[in-house]
Design a protein around this motif. Structure first.
Motif, PDB file in Angstrom:
ATOM      1  N   ARG A   8     -31.592 -19.664 -30.956  1.00 41.75           N
ATOM      2  CA  ARG A   8     -31.215 -18.559 -31.712  1.00 41.75           C
ATOM      3  C   ARG A   8     -32.163 -17.613 -31.021  1.00 41.75           C
ATOM      4  NH1 ARG A   8     -29.933 -16.588 -37.661  1.00 41.75           N
ATOM      5  NH2 ARG A   8     -31.443 -14.925 -37.732  1.00 41.75           N
ATOM      6  N   ALA A   9     -33.267 -17.625 -30.973  1.00 40.89           N
ATOM      7  CA  ALA A   9     -34.446 -16.496 -30.725  1.00 40.89           C
ATOM      8  C   ALA A   9     -34.221 -16.103 -29.300  1.00 40.89           C
ATOM      9  CB  ALA A   9     -35.757 -16.955 -30.654  1.00 40.89           C
ATOM     10  N   VAL A  12     -31.517 -13.036 -29.283  1.00 37.73           N
ATOM     11  CA  VAL A  12     -31.962 -11.904 -29.975  1.00 37.73           C
ATOM     12  C   VAL A  12     -32.014 -10.518 -28.812  1.00 37.73           C
ATOM     13  CG1 VAL A  12     -33.650 -10.918 -31.323  1.00 37.73           C
ATOM     14  CG2 VAL A  12     -32.935 -12.919 -31.585  1.00 37.73           C
ATOM     15  N   SER A  13     -32.517 -10.730 -27.806  1.00 42.77           N
ATOM     16  CA  SER A  13     -32.939  -9.817 -26.955  1.00 42.77           C
ATOM     17  C   SER A  13     -31.664  -9.193 -26.330  1.00 42.77           C
ATOM     18  CB  SER A  13     -33.984  -9.916 -25.668  1.00 42.77           C
ATOM     19  OG  SER A  13     -33.646 -11.158 -25.065  1.00 42.77           O
ATOM     20  N   ALA A  14     -30.723 -10.034 -25.871  1.00 46.72           N
ATOM     21  CA  ALA A  14     -29.327  -9.753 -25.542  1.00 46.72           C
ATOM     22  C   ALA A  14     -28.571  -9.141 -26.791  1.00 46.72           C
ATOM     23  CB  ALA A  14     -28.618 -10.938 -25.043  1.00 46.72           C
ATOM     24  N   LEU A  15     -28.658  -9.652 -27.911  1.00 46.31           N
ATOM     25  CA  LEU A  15     -28.156  -8.779 -28.800  1.00 46.31           C
ATOM     26  C   LEU A  15     -28.467  -7.492 -29.061  1.00 46.31           C
ATOM     27  CD1 LEU A  15     -28.151 -11.676 -31.497  1.00 46.31           C
ATOM     28  CD2 LEU A  15     -26.045 -10.714 -30.128  1.00 46.31           C
ATOM     29  N   ALA A  16     -29.851  -7.313 -28.920  1.00 48.52           N
ATOM     30  CA  ALA A  16     -30.540  -6.049 -29.128  1.00 48.52           C
ATOM     31  C   ALA A  16     -29.858  -4.927 -28.109  1.00 48.52           C
ATOM     32  CB  ALA A  16     -31.912  -6.231 -29.010  1.00 48.52           C
ATOM     33  N   LYS A  34     -20.224 -11.916 -24.664  1.00 48.25           N
ATOM     34  CA  LYS A  34     -20.527 -11.757 -23.032  1.00 48.25           C
ATOM     35  C   LYS A  34     -22.136 -11.531 -22.960  1.00 48.25           C
ATOM     36  CE  LYS A  34     -19.040  -8.866 -19.290  1.00 48.25           C
ATOM     37  NZ  LYS A  34     -18.100  -7.598 -18.976  1.00 48.25           N
ATOM     38  N   ALA A  35     -22.702 -10.689 -23.671  1.00 49.04           N
ATOM     39  CA  ALA A  35     -24.190 -10.424 -23.406  1.00 49.04           C
ATOM     40  C   ALA A  35     -25.010 -11.758 -23.440  1.00 49.04           C
ATOM     41  CB  ALA A  35     -24.521  -9.343 -24.094  1.00 49.04           C
ATOM     42  N   THR A  36     -24.685 -12.425 -24.504  1.00 50.35           N
ATOM     43  CA  THR A  36     -25.520 -13.698 -24.665  1.00 50.35           C
ATOM     44  C   THR A  36     -25.112 -14.779 -23.745  1.00 50.35           C
ATOM     45  OG1 THR A  36     -24.163 -14.549 -26.622  1.00 50.35           O
ATOM     46  CG2 THR A  36     -26.115 -12.920 -27.171  1.00 50.35           C
ATOM     47  N   GLY A  37     -23.912 -14.906 -23.323  1.00 48.97           N
ATOM     48  CA  GLY A  37     -23.394 -16.247 -22.852  1.00 48.97           C
ATOM     49  C   GLY A  37     -22.741 -17.008 -23.845  1.00 48.97           C
ATOM     50  N   GLY A  49     -24.196 -15.727 -40.672  1.00 48.53           N
ATOM     51  CA  GLY A  49     -23.870 -14.347 -41.570  1.00 48.53           C
ATOM     52  C   GLY A  49     -23.272 -13.325 -40.791  1.00 48.53           C
ATOM     53  N   GLY A  50     -22.933 -13.751 -39.538  1.00 54.91           N
ATOM     54  CA  GLY A  50     -22.059 -12.847 -38.398  1.00 54.91           C
ATOM     55  C   GLY A  50     -22.961 -11.657 -38.037  1.00 54.91           C
ATOM     56  N   LYS A  51     -22.355 -10.593 -37.607  1.00 51.57           N
ATOM     57  CA  LYS A  51     -23.028  -9.662 -36.957  1.00 51.57           C
ATOM     58  C   LYS A  51     -24.229  -8.929 -38.038  1.00 51.57           C
ATOM     59  CE  LYS A  51     -20.730  -5.718 -36.046  1.00 51.57           C
ATOM     60  NZ  LYS A  51     -19.774  -4.809 -35.467  1.00 51.57           N
ATOM     61  N   GLU A  52     -23.929  -8.951 -39.057  1.00 55.88           N
ATOM     62  CA  GLU A  52     -24.972  -8.521 -39.936  1.00 55.88           C
ATOM     63  C   GLU A  52     -26.238  -9.242 -39.904  1.00 55.88           C
ATOM     64  OE1 GLU A  52     -26.072  -7.782 -44.695  1.00 55.88           O
ATOM     65  OE2 GLU A  52     -23.956  -7.357 -44.092  1.00 55.88           O
ATOM     66  N   GLU A  53     -26.204 -10.799 -39.887  1.00 53.80           N
ATOM     67  CA  GLU A  53     -27.425 -11.552 -39.503  1.00 53.80           C
ATOM     68  C   GLU A  53     -28.014 -11.391 -38.100  1.00 53.80           C
ATOM     69  OE1 GLU A  53     -28.634 -16.117 -39.682  1.00 53.80           O
ATOM     70  OE2 GLU A  53     -26.840 -15.348 -40.453  1.00 53.80           O
ATOM     71  N   MET A  54     -27.072 -11.026 -37.106  1.00 51.79           N
ATOM     72  CA  MET A  54     -27.483 -10.921 -35.742  1.00 51.79           C
ATOM     73  C   MET A  54     -28.201  -9.606 -35.730  1.00 51.79           C
ATOM     74  SD  MET A  54     -24.070 -11.328 -33.485  1.00 51.79           S
ATOM     75  CE  MET A  54     -22.951 -12.812 -34.111  1.00 51.79           C
ATOM     76  N   MET A  55     -27.856  -8.354 -36.375  1.00 50.13           N
ATOM     77  CA  MET A  55     -28.597  -7.290 -36.441  1.00 50.13           C
ATOM     78  C   MET A  55     -29.911  -7.334 -37.143  1.00 50.13           C
ATOM     79  SD  MET A  55     -29.469  -4.188 -35.624  1.00 50.13           S
ATOM     80  CE  MET A  55     -27.801  -3.342 -34.977  1.00 50.13           C
TER      81      MET A  55
END
Length: 195
Positions: A8-9, A12-16, A34-37, A49-55
């Motif tokens: 998971r960690a 995180v930088s790709a999501l950011a 796409k960004a995370t592959g 938790g989807g996008k909210e958990e990603m953020m």
């Protein structure tokens, strides 16, 4: 060749970067995938938790970096001038001399900000508080220290926005330099502390 993300960690930088570029609302699952592959299923496996958990994970990562690199050194400063100089250097590098938006600031300004309001408020409040503490260590009285800290943090945030809007990285560096001078001048005006 794209690196395979196994934890998971790692994502995180790709999501950011997707959230920085497209905002919370504009960061679709397709862009995040796409960004995370990672496929959408794998994203949900890491972030149920989807996008909210990603953020939330991205904001926690940012908060951790700032807590370790910026806030704690200011709060524990033995040499306030060195601590504020280090803060300015680290912030300049982090925001890549004004080319990288402040994700926390962006999220705070749009409609998704309400979802993350406590974390955003805490980030800015701690930064101001850490600067106040550093200035107080140098002998600056509380009231002026609070005013200077607010002005410096808002100046840094404003410098990021202005540099991006003008497409002028030099504007960021000029404003950051002035914020640095403001802090050093406040510290220099204080009589030396007796041991």
């Amino acid at each position: 060749m794209r690196r395979v993300l196994t934890e998971r960690a790692d994502a995180v930088s790709a999501l950011a970067e997707v959230f920085r570029e497209h905002g919370y609302e504009g960061a679709s699952l397709s862009l995040l995938s796409k960004a995370t592959g990672l496929g959408k299923g794998s994203l949900y496996n890491f972030f149920p938790g989807g996008k909210e958990e990603m953020m939330e994970a991205v904001l926690a990562d940012i908060d951790s970096w700032f807590a370790t690199t910026i806030f704690a050194p200011l709060e524990q400063a033995q040499d306030p001038a060195a601590a504020v100089t280090s803060m300015i250097e680290d912030v300049t590098a982090y925001f890549r001399s004004g080319r990288r938006v402040c994700l926390v600031g962006c999220i705070g300004l749009n409609s998704s900000g309400a979802t993350f309001a406590i974390r955003i408020r805490s980030y800015f409040a701690r930064w101001i508080s850490a600067l106040v503490q550093c200035l107080e260590t140098a002998g600056v009285p509380t009231s002026p220290a609070e005013q200077i800290a607010e002005e410096v943090v808002s100046g840094i945030q404003g410098a990021i926005v202005l540099a991006r809007a003008l497409g002028d990285d030099a504007a960021f560096l000029r404003i950051i330099h002035r914020q640095h001078s403001t802090l050093l001048d406040a510290i220099a005006r204080m009589p030396p502390q007796s041991a």
